[in-house]
Design a protein around this motif. Structure first.
Motif, short mmCIF file in Angstrom:
data_model
loop_
_atom_site.label_atom_id
_atom_site.label_comp_id
_atom_site.label_asym_id
_atom_site.label_seq_id
_atom_site.Cartn_x
_atom_site.Cartn_y
_atom_site.Cartn_z
N HIS A 112 -13.82 36.39 -16.81
CA HIS A 112 -13.86 35.53 -15.47
C HIS A 112 -14.89 36.08 -14.34
CE1 HIS A 112 -9.45 34.52 -16.47
NE2 HIS A 112 -10.03 33.60 -16.92
N SER A 160 -18.18 34.90 -15.69
CA SER A 160 -18.36 33.47 -15.36
C SER A 160 -18.84 33.28 -13.81
CB SER A 160 -17.13 32.77 -15.75
OG SER A 160 -16.77 32.94 -17.04
N TYR A 169 -5.67 31.96 -2.97
CA TYR A 169 -6.99 30.96 -3.10
C TYR A 169 -6.25 29.64 -2.90
CZ TYR A 169 -9.86 34.55 -5.30
OH TYR A 169 -10.63 35.72 -5.25
N ARG A 201 -13.65 23.08 -3.19
CA ARG A 201 -13.82 22.99 -4.58
C ARG A 201 -13.90 24.29 -5.10
NH1 ARG A 201 -18.30 20.61 -4.75
NH2 ARG A 201 -17.32 18.44 -4.65
N LEU A 202 -14.65 25.16 -4.56
CA LEU A 202 -14.72 26.54 -5.15
C LEU A 202 -13.14 27.21 -5.12
CD1 LEU A 202 -16.33 29.05 -6.29
CD2 LEU A 202 -17.14 29.38 -3.74
N ASP A 241 -11.02 26.03 -7.69
CA ASP A 241 -11.25 26.50 -8.90
C ASP A 241 -10.57 28.05 -9.28
OD1 ASP A 241 -12.46 24.19 -9.62
OD2 ASP A 241 -14.50 25.05 -9.23
N LEU A 279 -7.04 27.78 -9.66
CA LEU A 279 -6.77 27.68 -11.16
C LEU A 279 -6.97 28.65 -11.91
CD1 LEU A 279 -8.20 23.92 -11.45
CD2 LEU A 279 -5.93 24.75 -11.47
N ILE A 280 -7.95 29.71 -11.81
CA ILE A 280 -8.36 30.57 -12.71
C ILE A 280 -7.06 31.62 -12.66
CG2 ILE A 280 -9.79 32.79 -12.75
CD1 ILE A 280 -12.16 31.16 -11.91
N LYS A 338 -4.41 30.66 -14.61
CA LYS A 338 -4.63 30.83 -16.11
C LYS A 338 -4.42 32.28 -16.46
CE LYS A 338 -7.95 27.16 -16.77
NZ LYS A 338 -9.55 26.95 -16.81
#
Length: 318
Positions: free
Chosen positions: A55, A58, A114, A128-129, A132, A135-136, A139
């Motif tokens: 991550h 990325s 977050y 948006r960031l 995301d 969501l990371i 996961k």
């Protein structure tokens, strides 16, 4: 120190990168520290550390595409209200249940943070960031569960639970049991000798108090200084010493406290009952943790206690 709401998009992304890198190093440290005693759990943390690194890579790629090669230095310590990590990895001895709970809290807190930050963000790109990133982290929780299913098989969990039990016995139960035996048995003679010699409950209580406290201090210091735990794996000396000393004092005080009762024979009868309870408790602990047959443990401890008790009564009555 900056507020989270005042961070630019670049700073927010840099903060996420720093967060992923730190969490990866924490998981790698957990794996390194646990590998000897808990190899299956160490494998889980190895996998989680690698996921965090993926991550991070990325996020770095995304940052370079949007902002170039220069990454601002910002960590969670630079942001007001940002979550802090409890440094359990700095402890000399890592408890497996504490480590697993800490990892779960790390993932949960990061995801929640977050998500809340995304809700407060007014800039659409930042919103948006942050979404995301939430969501990371979610996961990550799924990854942790998947890795646990892969590595923490039933056999592995059983083996690690047995290791945990063995460490508990070495570091706490054994020194506490030694103290309880010493406090319960060795103080019988002076307490009952004083009782039958004086016939005075107050004086007997003072003798019992002094014997119990003195034995507790002596046994605690002896246990703490006898082994630093570096080679034997018996843990921190002060923990063993504290367990041994307190158990010794409690063992002696158990049959000294009844002599706060003014009537001599009532106090002595209560003390005798307490002695029986103490001896039964010692036999049960030896059976439960030391794998000694209960009958054998009971006979051994009762025989020893009875001999010391009779010696005290004989000496006090002489």
């Amino acid at each position: 120190m900056k507020r989270f709401e005042d961070l630019t998009e670049a700073e927010t992304l840099a903060l996420a990168i720093a967060n992923e890198e730190e969490d990866s190093r924490i998981y790698a440290t957990f794996a390194m520290r646990l590998r000897g005693d808990y190899p299956a759990t160490a494998a889980v943390f190895d996998g989680m550390a690698e996921e965090e690194n993926e991550h991070r890579r990325s996020l770095l790629a995304l940052y370079e595409r949007k902002f170039g090669q220069e990454l601002p230095l910002i960590t969670r310590q630079d942001v007001r209200g940002f979550l802090r990590r409890n440094p359990v990895w700095l402890a000399e001895e890592l408890r497996i249940d504490v480590v697993r709970r800490q990892a779960s809290i790390m993932e949960l807190e990061a995801g929640q943070f977050y998500a809340r930050a995304a809700e407060r963000a007014r800039d659409t790109d930042v919103r948006r960031l942050l979404g995301d990133l939430a969501l990371i982290e979610q996961k990550h929780e799924a990854v942790a569960e998947r890795l646990a299913e892969t590595h923490l098989t039933e056999a592995a969990r059983t083996g690690e639970d047995e290791t945990k039990r063995r460490l508990l016995v070495l570091q706490v139960v054994q020194p506490a049991l030694a103290g309880l035996i010493d406090g319960s048995v060795s103080t019988l003679a002076p307490i009952f000798a004083a009782a039958f010699a004086t016939g005075n409950t107050h004086e007997t209580f003072l003798v019992g108090l002094a014997a119990s406290v003195g034995a507790g201090i002596s046994m605690g210091l002896t246990e703490a200084m006898s082994d630093d735990g570096a080679i034997t794996g018996r843990g921190r000396p002060w923990i063993r010493g504290l367990a041994c000393g307190l158990a010794t004092a409690v063992g002696g005080l158990g049959h000294a406290l009844p002599y706060l009762i003014p009537d001599f024979w009532t106090a002595t009868a209560v003390a005798a009952v307490v002695v029986v309870v103490e001896l039964l408790a010692i036999a049960w602990i030896r059976w439960r943790y030391m794998e000694t047959p209960f009958g054998s443990a009971l006979v051994q401890i009762v025989l020893g206690g009875l001999l010391v008790l009779l010696a005290g009564i004989f000496i006090g009555s002489g």
